[in-house]
Design a protein around this motif. Sequence first.
Motif, mmCIF file in Angstrom:
data_model
loop_
_atom_site.group_PDB
_atom_site.id
_atom_site.type_symbol
_atom_site.label_atom_id
_atom_site.label_comp_id
_atom_site.label_asym_id
_atom_site.label_seq_id
_atom_site.Cartn_x
_atom_site.Cartn_y
_atom_site.Cartn_z
ATOM 1 N N SER A 72 -33.453 81.586 -14.928
ATOM 2 C CA SER A 72 -33.611 80.702 -15.927
ATOM 3 C C SER A 72 -35.518 80.587 -16.373
ATOM 4 C CB SER A 72 -32.788 79.265 -16.371
ATOM 5 O OG SER A 72 -33.298 78.736 -14.754
ATOM 6 N N LYS A 73 -36.262 80.527 -15.235
ATOM 7 C CA LYS A 73 -37.452 80.926 -15.310
ATOM 8 C C LYS A 73 -38.130 82.295 -15.890
ATOM 9 C CE LYS A 73 -40.925 79.628 -12.072
ATOM 10 N NZ LYS A 73 -41.913 80.050 -11.007
ATOM 11 N N ARG A 74 -36.983 83.769 -14.993
ATOM 12 C CA ARG A 74 -37.631 84.638 -15.896
ATOM 13 C C ARG A 74 -36.734 84.499 -17.004
ATOM 14 N NH1 ARG A 74 -35.029 87.140 -11.428
ATOM 15 N NH2 ARG A 74 -33.306 88.030 -12.222
ATOM 16 N N LYS A 75 -35.411 84.201 -18.140
ATOM 17 C CA LYS A 75 -35.740 84.045 -19.794
ATOM 18 C C LYS A 75 -36.354 83.088 -19.834
ATOM 19 C CE LYS A 75 -30.396 84.254 -18.735
ATOM 20 N NZ LYS A 75 -29.543 83.653 -18.580
ATOM 21 N N VAL A 76 -37.101 82.130 -19.171
ATOM 22 C CA VAL A 76 -38.105 81.426 -20.261
ATOM 23 C C VAL A 76 -39.224 81.900 -20.369
ATOM 24 C CG1 VAL A 76 -39.278 79.476 -19.583
ATOM 25 C CG2 VAL A 76 -37.237 79.357 -19.587
ATOM 26 N N LEU A 77 -39.690 82.728 -19.143
ATOM 27 C CA LEU A 77 -40.664 83.589 -19.633
ATOM 28 C C LEU A 77 -40.712 84.466 -20.216
ATOM 29 C CD1 LEU A 77 -42.107 83.754 -15.550
ATOM 30 C CD2 LEU A 77 -43.090 82.720 -17.671
ATOM 31 N N LEU A 78 -39.844 85.648 -19.745
ATOM 32 C CA LEU A 78 -39.491 86.409 -21.519
ATOM 33 C C LEU A 78 -39.081 86.199 -22.568
ATOM 34 C CD1 LEU A 78 -38.454 89.361 -20.815
ATOM 35 C CD2 LEU A 78 -35.938 88.760 -21.514
ATOM 36 N N THR A 79 -39.250 84.722 -22.901
ATOM 37 C CA THR A 79 -38.807 84.521 -24.522
ATOM 38 C C THR A 79 -40.124 84.212 -24.786
ATOM 39 O OG1 THR A 79 -36.803 83.387 -23.986
ATOM 40 C CG2 THR A 79 -37.658 82.732 -25.309
ATOM 41 N N LEU A 80 -40.503 83.037 -23.979
ATOM 42 C CA LEU A 80 -42.065 83.095 -24.328
ATOM 43 C C LEU A 80 -42.660 84.255 -24.617
ATOM 44 C CD1 LEU A 80 -43.803 80.078 -22.107
ATOM 45 C CD2 LEU A 80 -43.110 80.144 -24.695
ATOM 46 N N GLY A 81 -43.048 85.327 -23.855
ATOM 47 C CA GLY A 81 -44.154 86.786 -24.030
ATOM 48 C C GLY A 81 -43.625 87.444 -25.183
ATOM 49 N N GLY A 82 -41.821 87.360 -25.458
ATOM 50 C CA GLY A 82 -41.871 87.989 -27.150
ATOM 51 C C GLY A 82 -41.725 86.990 -27.574
ATOM 52 N N VAL A 83 -42.062 86.117 -27.937
ATOM 53 C CA VAL A 83 -42.282 85.120 -28.681
ATOM 54 C C VAL A 83 -43.613 85.426 -28.800
ATOM 55 C CG1 VAL A 83 -43.235 82.790 -29.946
ATOM 56 C CG2 VAL A 83 -39.831 83.418 -28.505
ATOM 57 N N SER A 139 -39.812 86.932 -38.337
ATOM 58 C CA SER A 139 -40.128 87.484 -36.533
ATOM 59 C C SER A 139 -39.438 87.105 -35.532
ATOM 60 C CB SER A 139 -41.477 88.807 -36.697
ATOM 61 O OG SER A 139 -41.755 89.052 -38.068
ATOM 62 N N ILE A 140 -40.181 85.926 -35.022
ATOM 63 C CA ILE A 140 -39.925 84.692 -33.538
ATOM 64 C C ILE A 140 -38.884 84.803 -33.695
ATOM 65 C CG2 ILE A 140 -40.600 82.464 -32.826
ATOM 66 C CD1 ILE A 140 -43.452 83.224 -33.509
ATOM 67 N N CYS A 141 -38.157 83.981 -35.222
ATOM 68 C CA CYS A 141 -37.218 83.834 -35.553
ATOM 69 C C CYS A 141 -35.727 85.270 -34.634
ATOM 70 C CB CYS A 141 -36.251 83.245 -36.471
ATOM 71 S SG CYS A 141 -37.743 81.473 -36.856
ATOM 72 N N PHE A 142 -35.991 86.288 -35.879
ATOM 73 C CA PHE A 142 -35.262 86.706 -35.378
ATOM 74 C C PHE A 142 -35.281 87.617 -33.917
ATOM 75 C CE2 PHE A 142 -34.794 91.655 -35.713
ATOM 76 C CZ PHE A 142 -33.842 91.879 -35.921
ATOM 77 N N TYR A 143 -36.907 88.041 -33.622
ATOM 78 C CA TYR A 143 -36.987 87.662 -32.176
ATOM 79 C C TYR A 143 -35.405 87.048 -31.258
ATOM 80 C CZ TYR A 143 -38.395 87.879 -27.323
ATOM 81 O OH TYR A 143 -37.996 88.730 -26.152
ATOM 82 N N ILE A 144 -35.961 85.566 -30.983
ATOM 83 C CA ILE A 144 -34.801 84.764 -30.643
ATOM 84 C C ILE A 144 -33.517 84.782 -30.917
ATOM 85 C CG2 ILE A 144 -34.637 81.862 -30.766
ATOM 86 C CD1 ILE A 144 -37.812 81.259 -31.075
ATOM 87 N N PHE A 145 -33.478 84.737 -31.948
ATOM 88 C CA PHE A 145 -31.493 85.490 -32.660
ATOM 89 C C PHE A 145 -31.515 86.242 -31.482
ATOM 90 C CE2 PHE A 145 -29.369 87.913 -35.134
ATOM 91 C CZ PHE A 145 -28.163 87.355 -35.219
ATOM 92 N N VAL A 146 -31.932 87.937 -31.404
ATOM 93 C CA VAL A 146 -31.680 89.046 -31.322
ATOM 94 C C VAL A 146 -31.316 88.904 -29.812
ATOM 95 C CG1 VAL A 146 -32.428 91.426 -30.590
ATOM 96 C CG2 VAL A 146 -32.695 90.483 -32.991
ATOM 97 N N LEU A 147 -32.595 88.061 -28.979
ATOM 98 C CA LEU A 147 -32.923 87.992 -27.430
ATOM 99 C C LEU A 147 -31.526 86.799 -27.014
ATOM 100 C CD1 LEU A 147 -34.678 88.297 -25.217
ATOM 101 C CD2 LEU A 147 -34.613 85.799 -25.539
ATOM 102 N N SER A 148 -31.023 85.811 -28.122
ATOM 103 C CA SER A 148 -29.772 84.658 -28.015
ATOM 104 C C SER A 148 -28.875 85.414 -27.479
ATOM 105 C CB SER A 148 -29.903 83.597 -28.596
ATOM 106 O OG SER A 148 -31.264 83.213 -28.887
#
Length: 488
Positions: free
Chosen positions: A6-17, A216-225
């Motif tokens: 989950s830490k990796r996922k959080v970091l990935l999401t933050l970095g991506g955002v 773009s961020i919403c789109f990224y989060i959507f794609v990531l989820s």
Amino acid sequence: MISGISKRKVLLTLGGVIVIGVTSFEVTLYTYSTLFKQNFQSAFHKGFQQQLNDTSQRIITLSSDLSVCDKDAIVRLRDEEFFDLNSRLIGWLEDNRQACTSRPGYSHVIIEKPNILNRYIYEEDIELDVISLLDGRSQLMLTKKIGDKRWFSLLEPWTLYFSAHDCQNCASVSIGKQPGHPVGFYLGDIPVSFKFNIKTIHNFYAKHAFILSVVSICFYIFVLSYIVIWRKNQHQSPQNRLKLAIHNHEIVPHFQLIVDSRDNKRQHCEVLARWTHGQGIMMPNVFIPLAESTGYIDLITVSLLNQTRIMVKENNTICQEIIFSFNLTPSQLERPEFVQELLDFCHPSPPFKLAFEITEREPFQDPKKARLVMQKLSQLGVLFELDDAGTGYGSFSYIQELGFDILKIDKMFVDTIMSNNIKINVLDGIIEFGHTANITMIAEGVEYEEQADYLRKKGVFLHQGYYYSKPLNQKAFLNKLSTTELVN
Ligand code: C2E
Ligand code: CA
Ligand code: CA
């Protein structure tokens, strides 16, 4: 492991955002500033041509009215008609290098030091000079010869004002060889460069850039989820999904009471595994075979033991008299690491009244070794039950050798009670055997009163079945324990 994921996922999401946000913000700004620059260039070009034409026209008008540099001429040169934002000075140079303008100070500077940096012949009789003034600033001077006079006008194209926007959107233009300025276009061979205040553009377009970034961020989060869910559902092997479910405590115990039919006392309960995910529940016949073949069954058993320990500890008053029995496969008792975990769990004594049900459907590979393990656990106070009795490998000697305390008669024999099935003789035989061996019996799958009556008459008093209670989740089980009503 879980927190790592989950830490990796959080970091990935933050970095991506951050990356997507900043990139889209910059891309938007870049796009807008490019468009802005292009528009500005063409507007400037058009405006400047217009200014040259206007100035030229003004000079022609003035030259037809004025010939002598007297008081009237100076007043006329000061006329608003000939003085605007872009044309700072207008007048003529005479042969003696004197000037006639509305502001003598300026003419003096021009005459003293007309340092020409660039010259551009605009039309046959019009010259455009980039001159350097004494104070170091460069300026644009248009000169036009009419008769014996050289008319001139100092132009001020430094600031172009777009009436469509407020002054926030002003931008400066440099004409000449100014170091460090990107060259926008050439006026003849004079480079014309544009200097934009990036902050101006930034402020003006920041709202657009911000909206695009959020989109773009919403789109990224959507794609990531989507990827995460897709990976979770599609790409994980059933083994991994099961392992994750165990770690996430999705495998929970349900409890089915076993009742003494003589006095309706709850003596026992069987702990049965359930896989909860979302709103649904997966039954053990779906995942237990996989858990057994992968060895994850050990993790499940330990998890169920621990969850039950916590429940009993928190609800000791109503739980302390109940014997909780857990299902084990023979192969589990033959794995030394798992056996050690059981011994640790039961050391110095089990945290609650504990029994293990071992199915008769599978044989022990090494009954002697199993016997030793069972003995060790028995010494700590653990009971052993032979599950599904009558369906598999069990025999008189097997049961006696291994030292079972309880025999659970399988549902398939209990089912024969109300039928004309010849197998009822088998049920009677098993019961007979239990009495002879002087072993406690539990009848499984009791669904009807008639079955309960028959078993009671035959001396089998401990009953498990839907007639008494279905397996219940922890909350319902604890509720049931605190009520007196037994039969559903
Ligand atoms: P089992 O050990 O024979 O468990 C009894 C099964 O009979 C349970 O099914 C129980 O819900 C069901 N049952 C009890 N009374 C009645 C009744 O009156 N009518 C009917 N139709 N069914 C009744 P469940 O919970 O689906 O478990 C199925 C099997 O999954 C269990 O059979 C056991 O072999 C296995 N299992 C469940 N939990 C575990 C576990 O933690 N470890 C291992 N190794 N096996 C487990
Ligand atoms: Ca069982
Ligand atoms: Ca059984």
